[in-house]
Design a protein around this motif. Sequence first.
Motif, PDB file in Angstrom:
ATOM      1  N   ALA A   1     104.174  23.959  58.494  1.00 52.32           N
ATOM      2  CA  ALA A   1     105.115  23.568  57.441  1.00 52.32           C
ATOM      3  C   ALA A   1     106.440  23.172  58.068  1.00 52.32           C
TER       4      ALA A   1
ATOM      5  N   VAL B   1     105.158  24.160  48.719  1.00 50.60           N
ATOM      6  CA  VAL B   1     103.987  25.003  48.942  1.00 50.60           C
ATOM      7  C   VAL B   1     103.598  25.724  47.657  1.00 50.60           C
TER       8      VAL B   1
ATOM      9  N   ASN C   1     100.096  24.005  51.628  1.00 53.71           N
ATOM     10  CA  ASN C   1     101.188  23.055  51.802  1.00 53.71           C
ATOM     11  C   ASN C   1     100.830  21.757  51.092  1.00 53.71           C
TER      12      ASN C   1
ATOM     13  N   ASN D   1     102.590  19.026  50.967  1.00 55.44           N
ATOM     14  CA  ASN D   1     102.981  17.840  51.727  1.00 55.44           C
ATOM     15  C   ASN D   1     101.957  17.399  52.755  1.00 55.44           C
TER      16      ASN D   1
ATOM     17  N   ASP E   1     109.167  21.157  52.715  1.00 57.15           N
ATOM     18  CA  ASP E   1     107.802  21.014  52.210  1.00 57.15           C
ATOM     19  C   ASP E   1     107.627  21.853  50.949  1.00 57.15           C
TER      20      ASP E   1
ATOM     21  N   VAL F   1     109.973  25.151  51.011  1.00 54.94           N
ATOM     22  CA  VAL F   1     110.210  25.911  52.241  1.00 54.94           C
ATOM     23  C   VAL F   1     111.679  25.748  52.622  1.00 54.94           C
TER      24      VAL F   1
END
Length: 115
Positions: A79, A85, A48, A50, A83, A15
């Motif tokens: 997000a 994705v 996501n 993370n 991060d 991101v």
Amino acid sequence: MNLTMLKAKLHRAAVTQCDLHYEGSISIDKDLLEKSGILPNEQVDVLNINNGERFTTYAIEAPAGSRMIGINGAGARKAQVGDLVIIIAYAQMSEEEAKSYTPRVVLMGEGNAVV
């Protein structure tokens, strides 16, 4: 009977921006859209890595070569910049079509370069 199958995937994209006040969607570099076969305004799921968040939105075109992955609107709460994705698009097809269909999977590396 139609099956919902994986059409395209951008795997481990980073991101690059979040904009809570944009009207919604995910901004994706035009080059990445073309490589993956995801069309502007196509519904996508964003997963996501993370934090485990998942949401559905639609793709919009970001400038070619920008390597942008921008989470807009309400999704920006799910997000943060940096991060990783997974962006997934699906397609409806018959069982016969599904048996021979191969989805496009684009593996992402550092700086959202295609691996």
